[in-house]
Design a protein around this motif. Structure first.
Motif, PDB file in Angstrom:
ATOM      1  N   SER A 105      -1.832   8.039  52.460  1.00 35.24           N
ATOM      2  CA  SER A 105      -3.855   8.557  50.686  1.00 35.24           C
ATOM      3  C   SER A 105      -4.113   6.657  51.414  1.00 35.24           C
ATOM      4  CB  SER A 105      -2.070   8.427  49.655  1.00 35.24           C
ATOM      5  OG  SER A 105      -2.345   9.853  49.485  1.00 35.24           O
ATOM      6  N   ARG A 106      -4.025   6.388  52.121  1.00 33.66           N
ATOM      7  CA  ARG A 106      -4.668   4.852  52.670  1.00 33.66           C
ATOM      8  C   ARG A 106      -3.772   3.569  51.309  1.00 33.66           C
ATOM      9  NH1 ARG A 106      -9.385   4.164  51.651  1.00 33.66           N
ATOM     10  NH2 ARG A 106     -11.109   3.758  52.851  1.00 33.66           N
ATOM     11  N   ARG A 107      -2.559   3.859  51.028  1.00 33.44           N
ATOM     12  CA  ARG A 107      -2.014   3.254  49.656  1.00 33.44           C
ATOM     13  C   ARG A 107      -1.307   1.855  50.803  1.00 33.44           C
ATOM     14  NH1 ARG A 107      -0.370   6.037  44.376  1.00 33.44           N
ATOM     15  NH2 ARG A 107       0.184   4.329  43.698  1.00 33.44           N
ATOM     16  N   HIS A 145     -18.193  -5.869  52.272  1.00 30.25           N
ATOM     17  CA  HIS A 145     -18.150  -4.461  51.557  1.00 30.25           C
ATOM     18  C   HIS A 145     -16.842  -3.823  51.877  1.00 30.25           C
ATOM     19  CE1 HIS A 145     -22.536  -4.691  50.120  1.00 30.25           C
ATOM     20  NE2 HIS A 145     -21.213  -5.983  49.574  1.00 30.25           N
ATOM     21  N   ALA A 146     -16.888  -3.717  53.081  1.00 34.94           N
ATOM     22  CA  ALA A 146     -16.141  -2.404  53.777  1.00 34.94           C
ATOM     23  C   ALA A 146     -14.426  -3.373  53.046  1.00 34.94           C
ATOM     24  CB  ALA A 146     -16.182  -1.987  54.658  1.00 34.94           C
ATOM     25  N   LYS A 190     -13.158  -5.587  50.789  1.00 35.24           N
ATOM     26  CA  LYS A 190     -12.922  -5.803  50.164  1.00 35.24           C
ATOM     27  C   LYS A 190     -12.532  -3.665  49.687  1.00 35.24           C
ATOM     28  CE  LYS A 190     -12.670  -8.934  47.189  1.00 35.24           C
ATOM     29  NZ  LYS A 190     -11.922  -9.117  46.493  1.00 35.24           N
ATOM     30  N   ARG A 191     -13.316  -3.000  49.709  1.00 33.84           N
ATOM     31  CA  ARG A 191     -13.413  -1.705  49.937  1.00 33.84           C
ATOM     32  C   ARG A 191     -11.737  -0.791  49.773  1.00 33.84           C
ATOM     33  NH1 ARG A 191     -11.709   3.364  48.001  1.00 33.84           N
ATOM     34  NH2 ARG A 191     -12.040   4.861  49.386  1.00 33.84           N
ATOM     35  N   ASN A 208      -8.916  -3.444  48.782  1.00 31.93           N
ATOM     36  CA  ASN A 208      -8.681  -2.632  46.736  1.00 31.93           C
ATOM     37  C   ASN A 208      -8.248  -1.445  46.839  1.00 31.93           C
ATOM     38  OD1 ASN A 208      -9.662  -1.354  44.254  1.00 31.93           O
ATOM     39  ND2 ASN A 208      -9.704  -3.063  43.956  1.00 31.93           N
ATOM     40  N   LEU A 264      -4.748   1.263  45.142  1.00 34.01           N
ATOM     41  CA  LEU A 264      -3.621   1.656  44.089  1.00 34.01           C
ATOM     42  C   LEU A 264      -2.284   0.557  44.206  1.00 34.01           C
ATOM     43  CD1 LEU A 264      -4.197   5.325  42.818  1.00 34.01           C
ATOM     44  CD2 LEU A 264      -4.638   3.429  41.724  1.00 34.01           C
ATOM     45  N   ARG A 280      -5.177  -0.672  40.341  1.00 32.91           N
ATOM     46  CA  ARG A 280      -5.556  -0.898  41.287  1.00 32.91           C
ATOM     47  C   ARG A 280      -5.905  -2.325  41.643  1.00 32.91           C
ATOM     48  NH1 ARG A 280      -8.354   1.704  44.438  1.00 32.91           N
ATOM     49  NH2 ARG A 280      -8.504   3.643  43.723  1.00 32.91           N
ATOM     50  N   PHE A 321     -11.538 -12.884  48.190  1.00 30.05           N
ATOM     51  CA  PHE A 321     -12.637 -14.156  48.393  1.00 30.05           C
ATOM     52  C   PHE A 321     -14.122 -12.938  47.375  1.00 30.05           C
ATOM     53  CE2 PHE A 321     -15.539 -11.017  50.038  1.00 30.05           C
ATOM     54  CZ  PHE A 321     -14.987 -10.213  51.453  1.00 30.05           C
ATOM     55  N   TYR A 322     -14.470 -14.044  47.195  1.00 28.27           N
ATOM     56  CA  TYR A 322     -15.740 -13.626  45.986  1.00 28.27           C
ATOM     57  C   TYR A 322     -16.995 -14.552  47.045  1.00 28.27           C
ATOM     58  CZ  TYR A 322     -14.879 -17.728  43.276  1.00 28.27           C
ATOM     59  OH  TYR A 322     -14.700 -18.536  42.497  1.00 28.27           O
TER      60      TYR A 322
END
Lengths: 533, 198
Positions: free
Chosen positions: A286-288, A458-459, A461-462, A465, A467, A480, A488-489
């Motif tokens: 589930s990519r967690r 972006h990727a 971060k995706r 990020n 659950l 989340r 980073f931001y």
């Protein structure tokens, strides 16, 4: 009887469990005919088992089952089967005992001898159905009890034999001979009925609320046999759904089980290991990844810390090999996470390093090692007369290649995400070096243009990020958050890097330091003292 | 609807006789701007168990619905339930490509691709023929080896609906990524990422 077993158990605190326990098995009531068909010890074992089942003496059953069954199997039946059930039935003609004896008989064939033939699979299936029908069709709870370990083994073996059935070469032939055997719907139905009959979910929910589970359970739910079978069936469902690639339903099945501490789950070690292994794998798919790592580490630490007790456990070698599978998956999850690598992965360090660098073969190897042996559902309903083209193509494969198909399907799903991650490797190692840097600078460092770089940021971060589960919540739930220690931001045209370190409580730090102290007193002690203030 | 969910809790979910009802219920939920992942998964599962029932349009529609749930992982979970041969269908391949673009955050490419494949927003769900139960007498005749034609309750139907909320959902996903990544962001970048929509 009770005192004898208790004394004997304290004696067994001394290592080498497998010797000198014969006294427990001795009884004066061994039928002479039984002695004629098998060794004296085995005859005694069978008689004792029968007596203790009739007497509902759970302690004695446990002792017989957990120590003597294994010991006698190793001693007399390394290459052959236990005495034929039909022969035993002529001497001890008692229905329930027969069913339970056959369960042991066939399990031995599947696990130890590993050569079940068509008739074996068929009879084993029928036996399980008899057992479950006996338990579930009753108007009132059945008058017998079994130790938890045996109950868990029944459920586990039931699912395991189903898995083996769907994947074995003689699948088509068997289905033509006995079309109703090992029907997946029946398997599910059994587990489902055990769960509903015991009202185990209601009981667990009541327990979490702080209510008394006994209030929501009826006479069935309050009976230890039903309650434990219901509980173990939850884990059985977890396994079954995972086998078919249905990770969401798998996690749903164990929604009421508190995964925060292995001890809370059950006192059956193989059950604990199975739950964490399967749940962790579901999280992985589930990519967690953060949660997957958490569960794998939980159980690996737990088995490691209880290792000295576990050595006397009859299924010790099973535990050890399961832990190897879990370690492989853990390495895989770490490869996806860019996290710190701890020394317990020494066994997989080579593959871990390669996978972390984006080597697909290494990742595939780790995946295949730790993943369950998936079953290909389309095989199960393929029409056997060849009228169904698509299904026929599926059933034409030999069983092993249909299982390979199923595994490859899941592997491909995983690899899709794995490949995406490959691009992020460089970016993170640069970010680690700076507190802030301009996008343009990072772009030139990496040799990419700004737009492309933004894509990667972006990727990243995706992916980080996720659950994240916290103790006390259901497995599917989570909040989340950023699952990476490096966050980073971007402000305008500058990237600001923040290192998030989760501050550990003092208690934990002390524990860890103490553990290190135990490993190498001199070295660790000086280090510990130095860092203390 | 609760009836359907109860069905999904039992082993009945593995019986493809329920496929028409599941598809119809899913269609109703999508039209009501809701996407029921449990029902969607159930349909995909039945496709896996009964490959001859597989319908590429329905599967693609389900995957489109799953895309709308990003950043949730519904799409990956749906993918796990698909037989590899399903991935050969054109429509399914297109949706997969969109997913890839969204996962790698290649939003500029994504909007361009969507513009060329607006037809993907028109969902088609196939509800197979629904047969009535056999009467006892008919059942007996069948047992005796006779050919019994089951009565048709519902003909095969193709249910359609237009995913008007799709773009909004994707924008929400992009917004989620952007707010997590940036403190401030130049307007031109936003415009590019959102495909020059409003």
């Amino acid at each position: 009887m009770d005192r004898a077993t208790r004394e004997e158990r304290t004696e067994a605190a001394v290592p080498n469990v497998f010797a000198g326990d014969e006294e427990d098995v001795e009884t004066a009531n061994v039928p002479k005919t039984l002695r004629e068909i098998t060794h004296e010890e085995v005859a005694q074992f069978i008689t004792s088992l029968h007596e203790s089942i009739m007497a509902e003496d759970v302690d004695r059953i446990r002792s017989l089952y957990e120590r003597h069954y294994r010991r006698l199997s190793d001693k007399y039946f390394k290459e052959k089967t236990w005495p034929e059930p039909q022969k035993v039935a002529k001497i001890i003609d008692e229905g329930l005992f027969q069913i339970l004896y056959r369960e042991l008989f066939y399990r031995h064939i599947f696990i130890k001898l590993r050569k079940p033939v068509l008739a074996d699979r068929h009879s084993a299936y029928e036996n399980y159905i008899s057992l479950f029908t006996f338990i579930l069709d009753a108007d009132a709870p059945v008058p017998f009890e079994l130790p938890d370990q045996w109950l868990w083994d029944i459920i586990d073996e039931f699912v395991y034999q189903f898995e083996g059935f769907v994947q074995h070469k003689g699948y088509k032939a068997h289905k033509q001979a006995y079309p109703e055997d090992w029907d997946v719907k029946v398997v599910f139905n059994v587990l489902h009925q055990l769960i509903t009959r015991s009202r185990i979910n209601e009981q667990l929910e009541a327990f979490q609320r702080g209510d008394n589970p006994a209030d929501v359970a009826d006479e069935f739910g309050n009976h230890p046999l039903y309650r434990m079978l219901g509980y173990f069936s939850l884990v059985g469902s977890l396994r079954l759904h995972t086998l078919m690639g249905d990770y969401r339903q798998a996690l749903e099945a164990v929604r009421n089980i508190d995964l925060s501490k292995p001890k809370l789950i059950s006192n059956v070690l193989t059950c604990q290991v199975t739950i964490y292994h399967q749940v962790g794998f579901c999280y992985l798919m589930s990519r967690r990844y953060h949660d997957a790592i958490g569960r794998f580490e939980d159980i690996l630490y737990y088995t490691r810390s209880t290792d000295t007790q576990n050595m006397y456990y009859s299924d010790y070698h099973t535990i050890r090999s399961k832990c190897e599978h879990i370690t492989a998956l853990l390495a895989l999850a770490h490869a996806m996470e860019d996290g710190a690598v701890k020394d317990m992965y020494r066994a997989e360090s080579e593959n871990l390093r390669k996978a972390a660098d984006g080597d697909e073969e290494a990742a595939a190897a780790l995946f295949k090692k730790g993943a369950p042996k998936f079953v290909e559902p389309s095989v199960m309903f393929a029409s056997l007369d060849g009228s169904d083209e698509v299904a026929d193509a599926a059933s034409d494969d030999t069983a092993s290649s249909s299982s390979k198909l199923a595994t490859d399907t899941q592997l491909q799903v995983f690899l899709r995400d794995f490949r995406r991650r490959k691009n992020m490797v460089n970016i993170r190692s640069y970010l680690k070096l700076y507190e802030s840097l301009k996008i343009s600078k990072l772009a030139s460092l990496l040799g990419k243009d700004e737009d492309e770089l933004r894509l990667h940021l972006h990727a990243h971060k995706r992916r980080t990020n996720q659950l994240v589960w916290s103790a006390g919540k259901q497995p599917l739930a989570g909040t989340r958050q950023c699952a990476d220690t490096l966050d980073f931001y971007i402000d305008g045209d500058t990237i600001h890097v923040a290192s998030i370190t989760v501050s550990q409580g003092h208690g934990e730090k002390l524990l860890q330091a103490t553990q290190r102290l135990m490993q190498d007193p001199r070295k660790e002690a000086t280090r510990f003292l130095r860092t203390r203030k | 609807m609760d009836e359907v969910h109860e069905l999904l809790e039992t082993f009945e979910q593995y019986d493809n006789v329920h496929l028409p009802r599941l598809v119809q219920t899913l269609h109703a939920t999508i039209e009501g701007r809701d996407f029921d992942l449990d029902i969607a998964n159930a349909i995909l599962r039945l496709y896996r168990f009964y490959p001859s029932d597989f319908d590429a349009d329905t599967a693609a529609s389900i995957l489109m619905g799953a895309l709308m749930q990003l950043p949730e992982n519904d799409f990956t979970l749906c993918l796990s339930l698909l037989h590899p041969s399903s991935l050969e269908h054109e429509k399914v391949k297109q949706v997969l490509h969109m997913h890839e673009l969204l996962e790698t955050c290649d939003f500029v490419e994504f909007w361009a691709y969507l513009r060329e494949h607006e037809d993907l927003l028109d969902l088609k769900l196939k509800s197979p023929v629904e047969y009535d139960d056999l009467t006892d007498e008919e059942y007996e005749r069948m047992q005796n080896g006779e050919e019994v034609e089951p009565r048709i309750l519902h003909e095969e139907m193709v249910l359609t609906c237009h995913l008007s909320d799709f773009k909004t959902s994707i924008l929400e996903y992009i917004a989620h990524i952007v707010t997590a990544t940036y403190q401030t962001i130049p307007k031109s970048t936003i415009e590019k990422l959102t495909g020059d929509l409003d």
